[in-house]
Design an enzyme around this catalytic site. Structure first.
Site, PDB file in Angstrom:
ATOM      1  N   ARG A 295      11.679  -8.113 -21.217  1.00  0.00           N
ATOM      2  CA  ARG A 295      12.612  -7.408 -20.340  1.00  0.00           C
ATOM      3  C   ARG A 295      12.091  -6.037 -19.940  1.00  0.00           C
ATOM      4  O   ARG A 295      12.163  -5.648 -18.780  1.00  0.00           O
ATOM      5  CB  ARG A 295      13.965  -7.269 -21.044  1.00  0.00           C
TER       6      ARG A 295
ATOM      7  N   GLY B 222      15.487  -3.905 -28.059  1.00  0.00           N
ATOM      8  CA  GLY B 222      15.908  -4.705 -26.926  1.00  0.00           C
ATOM      9  C   GLY B 222      15.119  -5.970 -26.756  1.00  0.00           C
ATOM     10  O   GLY B 222      14.333  -6.366 -27.599  1.00  0.00           O
ATOM     11  N   CYS B 223      15.359  -6.561 -25.627  1.00  0.00           N
ATOM     12  CA  CYS B 223      14.795  -7.841 -25.309  1.00  0.00           C
ATOM     13  C   CYS B 223      13.599  -7.535 -24.427  1.00  0.00           C
ATOM     14  O   CYS B 223      13.741  -7.341 -23.238  1.00  0.00           O
ATOM     15  CB  CYS B 223      15.881  -8.596 -24.558  1.00  0.00           C
ATOM     16  N   GLY B 224      12.403  -7.374 -24.990  1.00  0.00           N
ATOM     17  CA  GLY B 224      11.290  -7.031 -24.117  1.00  0.00           C
ATOM     18  C   GLY B 224      10.146  -6.436 -24.883  1.00  0.00           C
ATOM     19  O   GLY B 224       9.983  -6.685 -26.058  1.00  0.00           O
TER      20      GLY B 224
ATOM     21  N   CYS C 287      11.864 -11.049 -26.853  1.00  0.00           N
ATOM     22  CA  CYS C 287      13.171 -10.463 -26.763  1.00  0.00           C
ATOM     23  C   CYS C 287      13.478  -9.973 -28.150  1.00  0.00           C
ATOM     24  O   CYS C 287      13.945 -10.731 -28.975  1.00  0.00           O
ATOM     25  CB  CYS C 287      14.102 -11.573 -26.318  1.00  0.00           C
TER      26      CYS C 287
END
Lengths: 250, 250
Positions: free
Chosen positions: B163, B95-97, A96
């Site tokens: 994500r 972002g988260c991913g 993340c």
């Protein structure tokens, strides 16, 4: 402010609300466009310094000949001693956060020697991380991380949209301000993934602690690197995944 | 299982628990090592297909001449029609991913034409996403995403540590199975960042909905692309950030 429509159980309302900002920053190093970092817009010099340090492109603050960030144009211009490797293959990490590195993270060969850390210091640092992050709450839903000393005193705090950016920011601020990180505690609001663990190992951090869970690769890296990895710290509870022998419980 | 030490208010216990797995997958395309994806270990062919599609390296399932994943070695061997661009500069997203793309996300030039979507369909899809993710709970703390039709029926579901990987997985499964995505609803458990919005725009998705917040850049991309962006869907509430004119409230 962003105009929105809000709906609640049949009722429709119009209003305006604040939205979290995401800022793209083109990173030019020695006249070469290396990457575009996408991050929260504040204190970008720490992010840039920490990113380049943790990628292994600089070893000390002296290796930066130029480090300038232009927020208006979204460009960081950096000149470093030495040259970048010719070819860079990105690794797209799962976690993340920023989620890229140019080499797959590895454990540290020589774990830092140290004596124990009192369990109370770990709880204290997490308490301070939560408290400090609360003060920044206006940003809304960001990831946060902190570095603390062996007594649990907070030394550095960082927030960013990207979880890994928080670590780069802490590293960059420490590098530019000359704050030693060996033997410190890293506290993070989020999951501990490979990158977090590998970056902690690179920095010589002794303890990594999180409110949530680590991944299996993070456990392995911390194990090999001599890092005490703690997860699920909530209330008066915690779970130690590696090197619990360094935690002093009494 | 990983051996752990658990501490609870002065009491120390030893035990073993499951840890979330993170799997590094080297992606070779046309004999060139492109990137290492780090992801959850299941169904990696969907991730690979979706990643290459959303990077613009393939346009249809027919463009894959070979697509094989070897879990033992952690290598995906892919052969595609045409060649990769010579130079690829990664963009490290916030972002988260997965958090990388080889070009900065852009809105879609020609928004897909469509009529409205009933607000009930959006609530229904999010209900199904939560329900389906609950069934997978053994994985622990993963991100989830789903594609639904205009009636809110769930068509595809994906989970991953990252994500953005969830979106690549949905896209890849749709591409390989020939499921059309234009005009569908994308539901996600997490924040809507630039990449999520840009990938949705590429896929011709009509509505993006999340339990939490979007970023400012995601709002702009959805606005330009004609996507209805919905956040904070909880209970009977939601907030629409863009193109609320497509939501049918009665």
């Amino acid at each position: 402010m962003t105009e929105v429509l809000q709906y609640n159980d049949g009722k429709v309302l119009r209003g305006a609300i604040d939205v979290v900002r995401e800022f793209p920053l083109v990173l030019r190093v020695n006249d070469r466009e290396l990457v575009t970092l996408v991050a929260s817009p504040h204190d970008l010099r720490f992010l840039v310094a920490g990113f380049l340090w943790l990628q292994g492109f600089v070893a000390s603050a002296d290796d930066f000949l130029v480090l300038s960030v232009c927020n208006d144009y979204g460009i960081a211009n950096v000149r470093i001693k030495g040259e970048l490797p010719h070819e860079l293959k990105p690794v797209l990490t799962s976690g993340c956060g920023t989620g890229v590195t140019f080499s797959l993270p590895q454990g540290r060969q020589t774990p830092i020697p140290r004596s124990g850390i009192a369990v109370g210091a770990v709880f204290e640092l997490m308490r301070q991380l939560a408290q400090t992050s609360d003060r920044y709450k206006s940003h809304g839903g960001l990831h946060s991380a902190a570095i603390g000393d062996v007594e649990g005193r907070l030394l550095l705090h960082a927030e960013d949209l990207g979880r890994h950016n928080t670590i780069d920011r802490l590293a960059g601020e420490a590098l530019l301000k000359g704050i030693p990180l060996e033997g410190t505690i890293l506290a993070t609001s989020g999951r501990v993934s490979t990158e977090m663990a590998a970056k902690a190992a690179q920095l010589g951090i002794a303890v990594v602690v999180s409110r949530t869970s680590p991944t299996d690769m993070a456990v392995r890296i911390c194990d090999e690197s001599g890092i005490t990895l703690i997860g699920y710290l909530r209330g008066a509870k915690l779970t130690a995944y590696t090197h619990s022998e360094y935690i002093l419980f009494s």
